[in-house]
Design a protein around this motif. Structure first.
Motif, PDB file in Angstrom:
ATOM      1  N   ASN A 136       0.691  -1.293  -0.041  1.00 18.38           N
ATOM      2  CA  ASN A 136       0.193   0.108  -0.132  1.00 18.38           C
ATOM      3  C   ASN A 136       0.946   1.213  -0.142  1.00 18.38           C
ATOM      4  O   ASN A 136       0.254   2.281   0.092  1.00 18.38           O
ATOM      5  CB  ASN A 136      -0.941   0.090   1.169  1.00 18.38           C
ATOM      6  CG  ASN A 136      -2.052  -0.951   1.043  1.00 18.38           C
ATOM      7  OD1 ASN A 136      -2.195  -1.663  -0.141  1.00 18.38           O
ATOM      8  ND2 ASN A 136      -2.894  -1.204   2.143  1.00 18.38           N
ATOM      9  N   GLN A 137       2.077   1.104   0.039  1.00 15.28           N
ATOM     10  CA  GLN A 137       3.029   2.434  -0.025  1.00 15.28           C
ATOM     11  C   GLN A 137       3.874   2.404  -1.016  1.00 15.28           C
ATOM     12  O   GLN A 137       4.445   1.435  -1.420  1.00 15.28           O
ATOM     13  CB  GLN A 137       3.894   2.255   1.354  1.00 15.28           C
ATOM     14  CG  GLN A 137       2.956   2.325   2.647  1.00 15.28           C
ATOM     15  CD  GLN A 137       3.950   2.425   3.738  1.00 15.28           C
ATOM     16  OE1 GLN A 137       5.015   2.287   3.955  1.00 15.28           O
ATOM     17  NE2 GLN A 137       3.043   3.035   5.019  1.00 15.28           N
ATOM     18  N   ARG A 138       4.052   3.537  -1.727  1.00 10.85           N
ATOM     19  CA  ARG A 138       4.885   3.940  -2.528  1.00 10.85           C
ATOM     20  C   ARG A 138       5.625   5.216  -2.330  1.00 10.85           C
ATOM     21  O   ARG A 138       5.427   5.955  -1.734  1.00 10.85           O
ATOM     22  CB  ARG A 138       4.139   4.228  -4.005  1.00 10.85           C
ATOM     23  CG  ARG A 138       3.267   3.138  -4.327  1.00 10.85           C
ATOM     24  CD  ARG A 138       4.193   1.867  -4.861  1.00 10.85           C
ATOM     25  NE  ARG A 138       3.336   0.829  -5.349  1.00 10.85           N
ATOM     26  CZ  ARG A 138       2.924  -0.218  -4.640  1.00 10.85           C
ATOM     27  NH1 ARG A 138       3.054  -0.266  -3.444  1.00 10.85           N
ATOM     28  NH2 ARG A 138       2.027  -1.325  -5.042  1.00 10.85           N
ATOM     29  N   LEU A 143       3.451   7.552  -0.205  1.00 10.90           N
ATOM     30  CA  LEU A 143       2.168   7.411  -0.691  1.00 10.90           C
ATOM     31  C   LEU A 143       1.424   6.407  -0.075  1.00 10.90           C
ATOM     32  O   LEU A 143       1.554   5.071  -0.102  1.00 10.90           O
ATOM     33  CB  LEU A 143       2.072   7.037  -2.023  1.00 10.90           C
ATOM     34  CG  LEU A 143       1.009   7.364  -2.917  1.00 10.90           C
ATOM     35  CD1 LEU A 143       0.402   8.827  -2.963  1.00 10.90           C
ATOM     36  CD2 LEU A 143       1.091   6.714  -4.328  1.00 10.90           C
ATOM     37  N   ILE A 144       0.322   6.904   0.692  1.00 11.59           N
ATOM     38  CA  ILE A 144      -0.537   5.741   1.572  1.00 11.59           C
ATOM     39  C   ILE A 144      -1.958   5.841   0.920  1.00 11.59           C
ATOM     40  O   ILE A 144      -2.667   6.673   0.802  1.00 11.59           O
ATOM     41  CB  ILE A 144      -0.447   6.060   3.093  1.00 11.59           C
ATOM     42  CG1 ILE A 144       0.962   5.918   3.339  1.00 11.59           C
ATOM     43  CG2 ILE A 144      -1.364   5.214   3.573  1.00 11.59           C
ATOM     44  CD1 ILE A 144       1.093   6.565   4.947  1.00 11.59           C
ATOM     45  N   VAL A 178      -5.621   9.501  -1.414  1.00 11.99           N
ATOM     46  CA  VAL A 178      -4.026   9.426  -1.162  1.00 11.99           C
ATOM     47  C   VAL A 178      -3.670  10.360  -0.010  1.00 11.99           C
ATOM     48  O   VAL A 178      -4.184  11.449   0.286  1.00 11.99           O
ATOM     49  CB  VAL A 178      -3.209   9.729  -2.471  1.00 11.99           C
ATOM     50  CG1 VAL A 178      -1.716   9.974  -1.865  1.00 11.99           C
ATOM     51  CG2 VAL A 178      -3.328   8.748  -3.368  1.00 11.99           C
ATOM     52  N   LYS A 179      -2.909   9.832   1.010  1.00 16.47           N
ATOM     53  CA  LYS A 179      -2.014  10.681   2.125  1.00 16.47           C
ATOM     54  C   LYS A 179      -0.851  10.368   1.866  1.00 16.47           C
ATOM     55  O   LYS A 179      -0.106   9.399   1.522  1.00 16.47           O
ATOM     56  CB  LYS A 179      -2.561  10.114   3.459  1.00 16.47           C
ATOM     57  CG  LYS A 179      -3.895  10.396   3.829  1.00 16.47           C
ATOM     58  CD  LYS A 179      -4.376   9.761   5.246  1.00 16.47           C
ATOM     59  CE  LYS A 179      -5.831  10.008   5.677  1.00 16.47           C
ATOM     60  NZ  LYS A 179      -5.988   9.448   7.122  1.00 16.47           N
ATOM     61  N   ILE A 180      -0.061  11.637   2.004  1.00 15.81           N
ATOM     62  CA  ILE A 180       1.483  11.593   1.962  1.00 15.81           C
ATOM     63  C   ILE A 180       2.091  11.516   3.462  1.00 15.81           C
ATOM     64  O   ILE A 180       1.723  12.531   4.272  1.00 15.81           O
ATOM     65  CB  ILE A 180       2.015  12.667   1.034  1.00 15.81           C
ATOM     66  CG1 ILE A 180       1.072  12.757  -0.008  1.00 15.81           C
ATOM     67  CG2 ILE A 180       3.420  12.768   0.772  1.00 15.81           C
ATOM     68  CD1 ILE A 180       1.463  11.566  -0.963  1.00 15.81           C
ATOM     69  N   LYS A 181       2.841  10.599   3.753  1.00 13.45           N
ATOM     70  CA  LYS A 181       3.341  10.504   5.054  1.00 13.45           C
ATOM     71  C   LYS A 181       4.884  10.180   5.022  1.00 13.45           C
ATOM     72  O   LYS A 181       5.321   9.144   4.324  1.00 13.45           O
ATOM     73  CB  LYS A 181       2.540   9.769   5.992  1.00 13.45           C
ATOM     74  CG  LYS A 181       3.128   9.740   7.365  1.00 13.45           C
ATOM     75  CD  LYS A 181       2.296   8.967   8.192  1.00 13.45           C
ATOM     76  CE  LYS A 181       2.941   9.014   9.780  1.00 13.45           C
ATOM     77  NZ  LYS A 181       2.062   7.898  10.728  1.00 13.45           N
TER      78      LYS A 181
END
Length: 393
Positions: free
Chosen positions: A63-65, A117-118, A110-113
């Motif tokens: 799920n993360q990029r 990329l989440i 999308v959330k950026i943490k």
């Protein structure tokens, strides 16, 4: 004298199809395609995004990029980006999808943490919001068929594949000869014994609505030699020759003989109809010749029923003889048998109102009429509610 149906059958058997020309796309609306159109390119022309978001290579279990904020793809970019392993690239609607990407995740999901990329992969699948090259059509695909009406929507389709010129059937050139010493142009003083010409403006307006661009209107006085000169001149210069008046059997009706001397082949003369019985139609060297009675209602009726369909067929249109619709009469109607009646009418609230002032000379009802109602020759009376055919102007 022949029936209305016989007259239309003769015309149908002798229809003339106009030559093909290439028209500018922005001037082709309302015309008819004379050839099939095949797309010269794939559409989309390249893989592109359907959303603002992030381009990724789909891996459902991850799920993360890593977000590469320094790389962005926007509409109009000429340089193709390449997606690295476990990377995501910011992308905008219509922009080229980076090589290696196959899915677009909309930005609102999308959330950026911490540079990551989440998003919830369960809400998406591979290929989401990805417009593949050639998804609409491939180069060489048939996208518009011969005989199709060129609508604004088709204009958009053809423009989207880069077509700027389209093959259509050219509109005919039309020459109109108004006969009669009594005619005077609007704007001039009206002398005793004179009448203002209504037929010229009516027919010119009608022709323009049909898409005819080249229209020449001339006058001929009631002298056989002068009329013959005008007929010969117009017959040589125009695809369609329309004459108004001088086609009956009066002492000053010279049109029929003038057409014969000009080599016009008669298709028929006189139709069992009211108004417009003394109608002549002929051909000469792949040209149409229509000689219409001079009374305004007769002219408009004959134009609507015979000239208009033949010009539409010339320009590639089909179903030219079909009425605009069939609707119930608002009131009872009576007539004599033996003639088909074409009546100035108004279609209102899905009912046909036969207007007063049906005489051939009477133009008052023109202002209110929006159609012509047809009542067959065998009919003597019709009750309110009876369905009749109507033809729009």
């Amino acid at each position: 004298m022949i029936s209305v149906s016989e007259a239309k059958k003769i015309l149908q058997d002798n229809l003339i199809l106009g030559r093909t020309i290439l028209a500018d796309l922005d001037k082709a609306s309302g015309s008819v395609l004379s050839e099939d159109i095949f797309s010269p390119i794939d559409i989309p022309f390249f893989n592109n995004s359907a959303m603002d978001g992030y381009a990724i290579c789909w891996q459902k279990d991850n799920n993360q990029r890593t977000l590469l904020s320094q790389s962005k793809s926007k509409a109009g970019d000429m340089q193709e980006l390449v997606l690295g392993e476990n990377e995501a690239i910011r992308i905008f609607t219509g922009a080229p999808v980076p090589s290696g990407a196959d899915t677009i995740i909309p930005q609102e999901y999308v959330k950026i943490k911490e540079g990551q990329l989440i998003f919830d992969s369960e809400k998406f699948r591979k290929g989401a919001n990805f417009r593949g090259k050639g998804a609409q059509n491939k180069a060489g695909d048939l996208i518009a068929k011969k005989g199709s009406h060129i609508s604004p929507g088709m204009i958009g389709l053809l423009a989207s594949v880069g077509i700027s010129l389209v093959p259509i059937h050219a509109a005919p050139t039309v020459g109109i000869i108004l006969t009669g010493d009594e005619l005077e142009e609007a704007g001039n003083p009206l002398g005793f014994g004179k009448v203002y010409d209504a037929n010229g403006p009516v027919m010119k307006s009608y022709l323009q609505n049909l898409g005819v661009k080249e229209i020449q209107i001339g006058k001929a006085i009631d002298e056989p030699e002068k009329l013959q000169e005008k007929i010969n001149e117009y017959l040589g210069n125009y695809d369609v020759l329309i004459l108004s008046g001088g086609i009956s059997v009066g002492d000053y009706d010279y049109v029929k003989e003038g057409l014969r001397q000009a080599g016009v082949q008669e298709l028929f003369y006189k139709v069992k109809q009211k108004p417009g019985k003394p109608l002549f139609v002929g051909q000469n060297k792949n040209k149409w010749i229509f000689a219409l009675p001079g009374n305004p209602a007769s002219t408009l009726t004959c134009f609507n029923q015979y000239v208009k369909p033949c010009i539409e067929a010339w320009m590639g249109k089909t179903d030219i003889w079909k009425p605009s619709g069939s609707y119930p009469l608002a009131d009872n109607f009576e007539k004599t048998t033996g003639l088909t009646f074409f009546l100035k009418a108004k279609l209102e609230n899905e009912k046909v109102i036969i207007l007063p002032g049906q005489e051939s000379f009477n133009l008052i009802s023109y202002g209110a009429a929006n159609c012509i109602a047809e009542v067959g020759e065998e009919v003597e009376s019709l009750e309110a509610g009876t369905i009749v055919k109507v033809y729009n102007w």
